[in-house]
Each structure stands twice: as structure tokens, then as C-alpha cells.
Design a protein around this motif. Structure first.
Motif, PDB file in Angstrom:
ATOM      1  N   SER A 252       0.816  -1.221   0.000  1.00 16.71           N
ATOM      2  CA  SER A 252       0.000   0.000   0.000  1.00 16.71           C
ATOM      3  C   SER A 252       0.848   1.269   0.000  1.00 16.71           C
ATOM      4  CB  SER A 252      -0.960  -0.016   1.187  1.00 16.71           C
ATOM      5  OG  SER A 252      -0.226  -0.226   2.357  1.00 16.71           O
ATOM      6  N   ARG A 253       2.145   1.135  -0.174  1.00 13.89           N
ATOM      7  CA  ARG A 253       2.997   2.340  -0.205  1.00 13.89           C
ATOM      8  C   ARG A 253       2.769   3.148  -1.480  1.00 13.89           C
ATOM      9  NH1 ARG A 253       9.290   1.808   1.128  1.00 13.89           N
ATOM     10  NH2 ARG A 253       9.248   3.883   0.234  1.00 13.89           N
ATOM     11  N   THR A 254       2.774   4.450  -1.318  1.00 14.65           N
ATOM     12  CA  THR A 254       2.614   5.349  -2.454  1.00 14.65           C
ATOM     13  C   THR A 254       3.986   5.876  -2.854  1.00 14.65           C
ATOM     14  OG1 THR A 254       0.402   6.005  -1.780  1.00 14.65           O
ATOM     15  CG2 THR A 254       1.614   7.574  -3.133  1.00 14.65           C
ATOM     16  N   ALA A 255       4.311   5.793  -4.130  1.00 14.11           N
ATOM     17  CA  ALA A 255       5.557   6.414  -4.597  1.00 14.11           C
ATOM     18  C   ALA A 255       5.274   7.898  -4.772  1.00 14.11           C
ATOM     19  CB  ALA A 255       5.998   5.803  -5.916  1.00 14.11           C
ATOM     20  N   THR A 256       6.184   8.736  -4.293  1.00 13.86           N
ATOM     21  CA  THR A 256       5.958  10.175  -4.426  1.00 13.86           C
ATOM     22  C   THR A 256       7.116  10.838  -5.151  1.00 13.86           C
ATOM     23  OG1 THR A 256       6.965  10.599  -2.278  1.00 13.86           O
ATOM     24  CG2 THR A 256       4.567  10.353  -2.316  1.00 13.86           C
ATOM     25  N   GLY A 257       6.765  11.823  -5.946  1.00 14.22           N
ATOM     26  CA  GLY A 257       7.751  12.641  -6.625  1.00 14.22           C
ATOM     27  C   GLY A 257       7.254  14.073  -6.578  1.00 14.22           C
ATOM     28  N   MET A 258       7.860  14.950  -7.377  1.00 15.57           N
ATOM     29  CA  MET A 258       7.500  16.361  -7.286  1.00 15.57           C
ATOM     30  C   MET A 258       7.582  17.055  -8.636  1.00 15.57           C
ATOM     31  SD  MET A 258       9.393  19.380  -5.542  1.00 15.57           S
ATOM     32  CE  MET A 258      10.270  18.368  -4.364  1.00 15.57           C
ATOM     33  N   LEU A 259       6.534  17.837  -8.905  1.00 14.88           N
ATOM     34  CA  LEU A 259       6.552  18.732 -10.057  1.00 14.88           C
ATOM     35  C   LEU A 259       7.060  20.065  -9.525  1.00 14.88           C
ATOM     36  CD1 LEU A 259       5.030  19.177 -13.054  1.00 14.88           C
ATOM     37  CD2 LEU A 259       3.582  20.555 -11.618  1.00 14.88           C
ATOM     38  N   HIS A 260       8.131  20.586 -10.094  1.00 14.16           N
ATOM     39  CA  HIS A 260       8.803  21.758  -9.536  1.00 14.16           C
ATOM     40  C   HIS A 260       8.856  22.855 -10.597  1.00 14.16           C
ATOM     41  CE1 HIS A 260      12.323  23.115  -6.752  1.00 14.16           C
ATOM     42  NE2 HIS A 260      11.725  24.159  -7.300  1.00 14.16           N
ATOM     43  N   TYR A 261       8.088  23.928 -10.401  1.00 15.31           N
ATOM     44  CA  TYR A 261       8.135  25.051 -11.336  1.00 15.31           C
ATOM     45  C   TYR A 261       9.484  25.749 -11.226  1.00 15.31           C
ATOM     46  CZ  TYR A 261       3.179  24.894 -12.639  1.00 15.31           C
ATOM     47  OH  TYR A 261       1.968  24.525 -13.159  1.00 15.31           O
ATOM     48  N   PHE A 262      10.076  26.099 -12.357  1.00 16.26           N
ATOM     49  CA  PHE A 262      11.337  26.846 -12.356  1.00 16.26           C
ATOM     50  C   PHE A 262      11.181  28.098 -11.511  1.00 16.26           C
ATOM     51  CE2 PHE A 262      12.455  25.059 -16.781  1.00 16.26           C
ATOM     52  CZ  PHE A 262      13.166  24.028 -16.209  1.00 16.26           C
ATOM     53  N   GLY A 263      12.210  28.410 -10.736  1.00 17.15           N
ATOM     54  CA  GLY A 263      12.195  29.636  -9.955  1.00 17.15           C
ATOM     55  C   GLY A 263      11.541  29.482  -8.591  1.00 17.15           C
ATOM     56  N   THR A 264      10.978  28.330  -8.315  1.00 18.63           N
ATOM     57  CA  THR A 264      10.374  28.119  -6.992  1.00 18.63           C
ATOM     58  C   THR A 264      11.475  27.725  -6.012  1.00 18.63           C
ATOM     59  OG1 THR A 264       8.363  27.326  -8.051  1.00 18.63           O
ATOM     60  CG2 THR A 264       8.627  26.808  -5.715  1.00 18.63           C
ATOM     61  N   PHE A 265      11.523  28.401  -4.857  1.00 15.09           N
ATOM     62  CA  PHE A 265      12.564  28.095  -3.883  1.00 15.09           C
ATOM     63  C   PHE A 265      12.409  26.673  -3.361  1.00 15.09           C
ATOM     64  CE2 PHE A 265      12.346  32.786  -3.433  1.00 15.09           C
ATOM     65  CZ  PHE A 265      13.625  33.038  -3.927  1.00 15.09           C
ATOM     66  N   ASP A 266      13.567  26.048  -3.078  1.00 13.21           N
ATOM     67  CA  ASP A 266      13.547  24.667  -2.612  1.00 13.21           C
ATOM     68  C   ASP A 266      12.798  24.493  -1.298  1.00 13.21           C
ATOM     69  OD1 ASP A 266      14.763  23.564  -4.737  1.00 13.21           O
ATOM     70  OD2 ASP A 266      16.795  23.613  -3.883  1.00 13.21           O
ATOM     71  N   ASP A 267      12.794  25.549  -0.454  1.00 12.24           N
ATOM     72  CA  ASP A 267      12.138  25.372   0.846  1.00 12.24           C
ATOM     73  C   ASP A 267      10.626  25.670   0.798  1.00 12.24           C
ATOM     74  OD1 ASP A 267      12.310  28.049   0.468  1.00 12.24           O
ATOM     75  OD2 ASP A 267      13.389  28.493   2.332  1.00 12.24           O
ATOM     76  N   THR A 268      10.110  25.887  -0.405  1.00 16.86           N
ATOM     77  CA  THR A 268       8.664  26.079  -0.549  1.00 16.86           C
ATOM     78  C   THR A 268       7.940  24.788  -0.155  1.00 16.86           C
ATOM     79  OG1 THR A 268       9.137  27.491  -2.421  1.00 16.86           O
ATOM     80  CG2 THR A 268       6.860  26.753  -2.206  1.00 16.86           C
TER      81      THR A 268
END
Ligand code: C2O
Length: 557
Positions: free
Chosen positions: A297-313
Motif C-alpha cells: 500500500s505504499r505510495t511512490a511520491t515525486g514532485m513537479l517543480h516550477y522553475f524559480g520556486t525556492f527549494d524550501d517552498t
């Protein structure tokens, strides 16, 4: 007279030496099958890979190109590779399922898969087709339209391949071998992955998620592939909708959706508009299961990252669809329609030569050495497939007797209320039985799921053809009532389709490809248990209507 394979190769090679204005139609790839540690997962265990990559390298070609893929086996397992969804017109020798179209490539040996992408464009996948090696040995096939031919939708800013998979901490061959010995179900996987990444886990700092960097205000095309072994997966991106434009390398009528259901072996092309401008949004691959069986039941997670968005957002999260949300899946399935345009017409066969009715499900057979004195098996029309020891295609081509019988039943042996209460007798017959088809004959096949053991959906994959999914429903198929509602205008065209749990699915195809073509459940565990059969399609009479002779380097058993 048939053109010998070497003449084909020489002709194609000469075509490549012509002036630059003539596009080279032959693409060469080298696949070295090697053990490799992957840094994407928290593990020191080497896995079986193509060229050390997980997922494997993407094959990129154009419609009608010929591919020569030289596979060198450097591992201690027997290997074959299947080009899932490639029709392999007359080139069954390059299809890849072990003991169906070829003997395996043994350790230290080489085989060149030589095939042409005739009339196909879109996203497909390749994967090992022996044992459970496909867990880690797989990759994308991207087939672009012919030069100068446009997509039937606006050209995307960028194309991205996304391969979903399943991963075991322990050796995957050991997992299935142990299960076969005990007669019980194999252990479920430990993680799902997106392009090899499972997503962050607390006890392993190096394990992270896949990142998809995007520019705002653009349209991306995602070529999503499920290379998972045993589980259906939902694919989602927080805050964004997709437009589905193609499945299994066939264009569809565009439609908008928040989630995509991917059965193992299926591919879906999506358009994604990056219209939120900024931020980080979670990408998920989470399990769908419609039966009371254990799942990872584990969900694989990734991220869509808009250019210019700070990493700590802060990442905007998405709530995965409920694991048992069958109505959601049914709505998604029903929404899929073929494009059926002037350029890409849908040609459903209207006259039927073979009307077949196959029940599919799980059973239990005696097994003296097993833990409970019996073992779980799977069947089509109560036949549990026995793997032969030389390939069916060789037996067919060279007329070798005793490898298979061509008496696969066109109907189940006993009639009962298939989706009602479980029958008292859940035993099956064993056999290597095929169903014979004349060249160019038309087939209607109704796949009826049964309530034997678990009414679970089965993604059925047919090699050598695309088929049209003309109808489906819950409960038992009714031959008087249901055909009236068949969609013969714009049914979705694909190579892998889920037969709903406790329901049925009707498909049609034209047997225009001579050879031996495997059909099986693409949940590897069910395939291992015998939910498999093969069609033998005879040669036609005209030129270009027979199976080509085998290449000289065809592996020996
Ligand atoms: Cu993708 Cu017979 O398999």
C-alpha cells in the motif's frame, strides 16, 4: 519467394548509406544485460538491468523504422526481451516471450531482435519476458510519427517519459521461487517507483523522489508507462489535470481527468498544462486493488517543480485515490474512446469468424510438496497453461509434434453462475493448448471474470495485435442482451485491458499477423500461475502474408 532475413538487413543497411536526404530507417541499439547497484533505492543488492540503468534506456524511433537491438546476456539468468505492444508483423521471432516465440538467451549469449514498427506510433515499453526479471529489466519505447507528420493535438513544449514500477528489497527471483515451492502467494513488493525513485523514506537519507522540473505556461506531454509487476496504480499530480490523448500507442479522443489508472503493461500519453505558474506539487503513484488480497500500500511520491520556486517552498500534496475506488476506475475506463478521425480511422471488424468465450480466474490444484498439500493456480477456460520446453513458434514453424495441442476450448467446459457464489470444484486442467486462426479471420473474444477464489480484475495482454474493446460490464455476460450495446464506432484500441473484477470485457481483432501469439494476464503472479494461452495464426496465401523464417542467431534451448 520470401525475402531472407539477411537480404532484408542488407537492403536496409544500403538504404542507410544513401545521401543524407534519405532518412536512415534502421536504428541500432546495444542492450547489455548486467547486474547493477542502483543508487536510487536504499539497497546494496544488485539488480538485473539493461546497460546498468533502472529504468532501462529509452528506445526512440519513428513509425516504420526498423530496430536492430543486440542483446548480450552478462547475468547468470536466462533472459529474453519482449517489445510490449509492437505488432511484430511476420517477425514473431523477435517478440520475446520465453518458450512461446524463442528459447531464452543463455548466460554469455547474444541475440539480435530485428523488427519494424510498421504503422505504429506512440508510447510502448520493453521488458524481460522470463521469470520475474521484468521487475527491474524494462524501459520505454517512444515511437514518433513519421518525419513531417504532426500529432493530432498541439505540439507539446517538451516530452517526458515516466515509468512506474514495483520494487522488492529481497531478490525478486527468490520471492517467486519460494512462493512456487510453498504453493502460497508471493510476498508483495516493498515500494513503488517513479522513474526508479520511490520517494523519501525516513530511515534512508539517500532515497528521494523523482523531480519533474517545468516552466510555467507550457504544455508538457507525459508518456506514462506501467512496468509494475502485480499491481494497478493510480497516477496523479496535485493541483493539475491531465488530458489523455493516447493509450497503448493508439490516439484517443482527448478527455480531462485528475487521475489516470495504469494496469501493468499499459501506457498512457497525457498533456499537462503548467498553468499554476509557481510552486511545488506532489506526484503520486498509488495502488488500486479491487479484491480482498494483500497489496503493497505504499505510495511512490515525486514532485513537479516550477522553475524559480525556492527549494524550501512547501509542497502541495495530493490525496491518492482510495485504494478500492472501483467506480472511479470504471468511469475512467468508460471515458476512453479511440480518436476515430479521418487520418486515424477506427476499423472495428463487423463480421465475426470466431466467437470465443473465455472464463478467467484462479483455482486450487493438489500439490504434494506444498505447505497445504495444494497450490494456487490460474486458468483460462479451466486450462492452466504449462510452459513447454521449446518455443511454440519453433514447433509451429518446423512442424514439431508433441509440443502443444491445438484444442484450446472456445467455451468454458462447464456453465455456472460465473460471478455468483464460488463453485465447489475449484480444480483446473493442465495443458499447452492453443487456438488456431486462419489468416485474416476476425475474432470476437468475451473475457468473463469468475468468482473463483477472488473476483479480481485481470489486465489481459494480447501479443501481436491491437484489439478493440467494444463492451464491458459487471456480472455475467449475456450473449442475447449485451451485444446490442457494443460500441463498434469508436471503441478504444489497445493491447492490454483490465477485465473488471466480477465482470466481463468484449474485444475484437483481426488475425492479420501469422505466427504464435501469447495472451495472458499481465499481473506477473497470475501469469506464473498459468493464466495464459496462445493463438496460432496460419500463413495467408498472398505475398507478405507468411511468417518470415527464423534468424540464424535464434537462441537454442
Ligand atoms: Cu508485456 Cu507477454 O507481456
Amino acid at each position: 519467394m520470401e525475402m531472407a532475413p539477411w537480404i532484408r538487413i542488407v537492403t536496409l543497411l544500403i538504404a542507410c548509406l544513401l545521401p543524407a536526404s534519405v532518412e536512415c530507417l534502421v536504428r541500432h541499439y546495444n542492450f547489455n544485460v548486467v547486474m547493477k547497484n542502483t543508487t536510487k533505492l536504499c539497497s546494496t543488492k544488485p539488480i538485473v538491468t539493461v546497460n546498468g540503468k533502472f529504468p532501462g534506456p529509452t528506445l526512440i524511433a519513428r513509425e516504420d523504422d526498423t530496430l536492430l537491438v543486440k542483446v548480450v546476456n552478462h547475468v547468470h539468468y536466462n533472459v529474453t526481451i519482449h517489445w510490449h505492444g509492437v505488432k511484430q508483423l511476420r517477425t514473431g521471432w523477435a517478440d520475446g516471450p520465453a518458450y512461446i516465440t524463442q528459447c531464452p538467451i543463455q548466460p554469455g549469449q547474444t541475440y539480435v531482435y530485428n523488427f519494424t514498427l510498421t504503422g505504429q506510433r506512440g508510447t510502448l515499453l520493453y521488458h524481460a519476458h522470463i521469470l520475474w526479471l521484468r521487475a527491474t529489466l524494462h524501459g520505454a519505447i517512444v515511437i514518433l510519427p513519421k518525419r513531417g507528420v504532426l500529432y493530432p493535438f498541439p505540439k507539446p513544449h517538451q516530452e517526458v517519459v515516466i515509468v512506474l514500477a514495483e520494487w522488492w528489497k529481497s531478490d525478486v527471483q527468490a520471492v517467486i521461487n519460494e512462493a512456487l515451492q510453498s504453493g502460497l502467494a508471493p510476498n508483495v513488493s516493498d515500494a513503488h517507483t517513479i522513474n526508479g525513485y520511490p520517494g523519501p523514506v525516513s530511515n534512508c537519507a539517500s532515497e528521494r523522489g523523482y523531480t519533474l522540473p517545468v516552466e510555467p505556461g507550457k504544455t508538457y506531454m507525459l508518456r506514462v508507462i506501467s512496468a509494475a509487476l502485480n499491481q494497478n496504480l493510480f497516477f496523479k499530480i496535485a493541483g493539475h489535470k491531465f488530458t489523455v490523448i493516447e493509450v497503448d500507442a493508439s490516439y484517443t479522443k482527448p478527455f480531462k481527468t485528475e487521475m489516470v489508472l495504469m494496469a501493468p503493461g499499459q501506457t498512457t500519453n497525457l498533456l499537462l498544462e503548467t498553468n499554476l505558474g509557481t510552486g511545488k506539487f506532489m506526484v503520486t503513484a498509488s495502488p488500486f486493488k479491487d479484491a480482498p488480497v494483500v497489496v503493497n500500500s505504499r505510495t511512490a511520491t515525486g514532485m513537479l517543480h516550477y522553475f524559480g520556486t525556492f527549494d524550501d517552498t512547501t509542497t502541495i500534496v495530493t490525496i491518492p485515490s482510495a485504494q478500492n475506488d472501483t467506480p472511479l476506475v470504471d468511469n475512467f475506463t468508460v471515458a476512453l474512446r479511440s480518436l476515430n478521425s479521418k487520418e486515424y480511422p477506427t476499423r472495428v471488424p463487423l463480421k465475426i469468424d470466431h466467437s470465443l468465450f473465455f472464463t478467467i480466474g484462479l483455482g486450487i490444484n493438489p500439490c504434494e510438496t506444498c505447505v497445504n498439500g495444494n497450490h494456487v493456480v490460474a486458468y483460462i477456460n479451466n486450462v492452466t497453461f504449462n510452459m513447454p520446453s521449446i518455443s511454440l513458434l519453433q514447433a509451429h514453424f518446423f512442424n514439431i509434434k508433441g509440443v502443444y495441442t491445438d484444442d484450446f476450448p472456445r467455451n468454458p467446459p462447464n456453465k455456472y453462475n460465473y460471478t455468483g457464489t464460488q463453485p465447489t470444484n475449484v480444480q483446473t486442467m493442465n495443458g499447452t493448448r492453443v487456438y488456431r486462426l486462419r489468416y485474416n479471420s476476425t475474432v470476437q473474444l468475451v473475457l468473463q471474470n469468475t468468482a473463483m477464489l477472488a473476483p479480481e480484475s485481470h489486465p489481459i495482454h494480447l501479443h501481436g495485435f491491437n484489439f478493440f474493446a467494444i463492451g464491458s460490464g459487471l456480472g455475467n455476460y449475456n450473449a442475447d442482451k449485451h451485444p446490442k450495446k457494443f460500441n463498434l464506432v469508436d471503441p478504444v484500441e489497445r493491447n492490454t485491458i483490465s477485465v473488471p473484477g466480477g465482470g466481463w470485457m468484449a474485444i475484437r481483432f483481426i488475425a492479420d499477423n501469422p505466427g504464435v501469439w501469447f495472451m495472458h494476464c499481465h499481473l506477473e503472479v497470475h501469469s506464473t500461475w498459468g493464466l495464459e494461452m496462445a493463438f496460432v495464426v496460419e500463413n495467408g496465401k498472398g505475398p507478405n502474408e507468411s511468417l518470415l523464417p527464423p534468424p540464424n542467431d535464434l537462441p537454442k534451448c
